[in-house]
Design an enzyme around this catalytic site. Structure first.
Site, PDB file in Angstrom:
ATOM      1  N   HIS A   1       0.843  -1.198   0.000  1.00 17.26           N
ATOM      2  CA  HIS A   1       0.000   0.000   0.000  1.00 17.26           C
ATOM      3  C   HIS A   1       0.878   1.247   0.000  1.00 17.26           C
ATOM      4  CE1 HIS A   1      -3.560  -2.513   1.602  1.00 17.26           C
ATOM      5  NE2 HIS A   1      -3.651  -2.310   0.295  1.00 17.26           N
TER       6      HIS A   1
ATOM      7  N   GLY B   1      -3.588  -1.958  -7.614  1.00 18.74           N
ATOM      8  CA  GLY B   1      -4.448  -2.656  -6.646  1.00 18.74           C
ATOM      9  C   GLY B   1      -5.910  -2.224  -6.690  1.00 18.74           C
TER      10      GLY B   1
ATOM     11  N   ASP C   1      -4.964  -6.651  -7.079  1.00 18.93           N
ATOM     12  CA  ASP C   1      -4.985  -7.668  -6.006  1.00 18.93           C
ATOM     13  C   ASP C   1      -5.773  -8.884  -6.486  1.00 18.93           C
ATOM     14  OD1 ASP C   1      -4.408  -6.015  -3.066  1.00 18.93           O
ATOM     15  OD2 ASP C   1      -4.909  -4.888  -4.845  1.00 18.93           O
TER      16      ASP C   1
ATOM     17  N   ASP D   1      -1.065  -1.295   4.676  1.00 19.52           N
ATOM     18  CA  ASP D   1      -0.986  -0.129   5.556  1.00 19.52           C
ATOM     19  C   ASP D   1      -2.055  -0.302   6.634  1.00 19.52           C
ATOM     20  OD1 ASP D   1      -0.924   2.214   6.872  1.00 19.52           O
ATOM     21  OD2 ASP D   1      -1.048   3.496   5.103  1.00 19.52           O
TER      22      ASP D   1
ATOM     23  N   HIS E   1     -10.818  -0.718  -2.082  1.00 23.74           N
ATOM     24  CA  HIS E   1     -10.822  -2.099  -2.581  1.00 23.74           C
ATOM     25  C   HIS E   1     -10.557  -3.099  -1.446  1.00 23.74           C
ATOM     26  CE1 HIS E   1      -6.679  -0.802  -2.563  1.00 23.74           C
ATOM     27  NE2 HIS E   1      -6.233  -1.991  -2.911  1.00 23.74           N
TER      28      HIS E   1
ATOM     29  N   ASP F   1     -11.217  -6.760  -2.095  1.00 22.42           N
ATOM     30  CA  ASP F   1     -10.194  -7.462  -2.894  1.00 22.42           C
ATOM     31  C   ASP F   1      -9.023  -7.895  -2.008  1.00 22.42           C
ATOM     32  OD1 ASP F   1     -11.892  -6.147  -4.656  1.00 22.42           O
ATOM     33  OD2 ASP F   1     -10.342  -5.797  -6.153  1.00 22.42           O
TER      34      ASP F   1
ATOM     35  N   ARG G   1      -7.695 -14.436   1.799  1.00 22.72           N
ATOM     36  CA  ARG G   1      -8.502 -15.656   1.930  1.00 22.72           C
ATOM     37  C   ARG G   1      -8.020 -16.737   0.955  1.00 22.72           C
ATOM     38  NH1 ARG G   1     -12.633 -17.716  -0.763  1.00 22.72           N
ATOM     39  NH2 ARG G   1     -13.768 -19.333   0.344  1.00 22.72           N
TER      40      ARG G   1
HETATM   41  O1  LIG Z   1      -3.545  -1.346  -3.518  1.00 19.40           O
HETATM   42  C1  LIG Z   1      -2.654  -2.154  -3.477  1.00 19.40           C
HETATM   43  C2  LIG Z   1      -2.824  -3.396  -2.716  1.00 19.40           C
HETATM   44  O2  LIG Z   1      -4.089  -3.536  -2.129  1.00 19.40           O
HETATM   45  C3  LIG Z   1      -1.382  -1.928  -4.169  1.00 19.40           C
HETATM   46  O3  LIG Z   1      -1.603  -1.451  -5.458  1.00 19.40           O
HETATM   47  P1  LIG Z   1      -0.516  -0.583  -6.202  1.00 19.40           P
HETATM   48  O4  LIG Z   1       0.770  -1.342  -6.157  1.00 19.40           O
HETATM   49  O5  LIG Z   1      -0.991  -0.417  -7.608  1.00 19.40           O
HETATM   50  O6  LIG Z   1      -0.433   0.720  -5.456  1.00 19.40           O
END
Ligand SMILES: O=C(CO)COP(=O)(O)O
Length: 122
Positions: free
Chosen positions: A11, A57, A62, A82, A89, A92, A98
């Site tokens: 994140h 992501g 993801d 984080d 999301h 996801d 899971r």
């Molecule tokens: O959001 C993410 C994982 O949930 C990471 O995505 P990015 O690497 O595109 O920032």
């Protein structure tokens, strides 16, 4: 020995930690095929490592990595979430974790565990 595939995801608040982790473990990671969510992967490329980029992501990255894990195409996932952030999301993210449990795919969510997984996998 067949080359292992490692997925790397971080994140935004954890991207500097991911870049530091990759640099610290570059000798091991050079032996692996790497796949990453889009923005994380773009940062990792700056270390000189070759990495396949999936979607960002929040745009489905993801979910793409979860699908690869479900298909048996990923040997381990290193996912620095984080813990202080909120994510559109989130479903996801939960789905990816899971799927790791459904298919017994090693999943590290911090650098200490990530290092143990790399040492045990590569
Ligand atoms: O959001 C993410 C994982 O949930 C990471 O995505 P990015 O690497 O595109 O920032």
């Amino acid at each position: 020995m067949e080359q292992k595939t490692i997925a790397l995801i971080a994140h935004d608040g954890k991207k500097p930690e991911m870049v530091g982790f990759v640099k610290d473990n570059i000798a091991l990671l050079q032996n692996a095929k790497l796949v990453a969510t889009g923005t994380t992967g773009a940062y990792i490329r700056q270390t000189g490592l070759d990495v396949e980029l999936k979607l960002s992501g929040p745009k489905g990255g993801d979910a793409q990595i979860a699908a690869l894990a479900a298909e048996g195409k990923i040997d381990a996932i290193i996912f620095f979430r984080d813990p202080l952030g909120k994510h559109a999301h989130e479903p996801d993210i939960q789905m990816l974790m899971r799927v790791c449990d459904v298919y017994n795919v090693p999943l590290a969510t911090n650098p200490a565990t990530g290092e143990l997984i790399l040492k045990g996998t590569l």
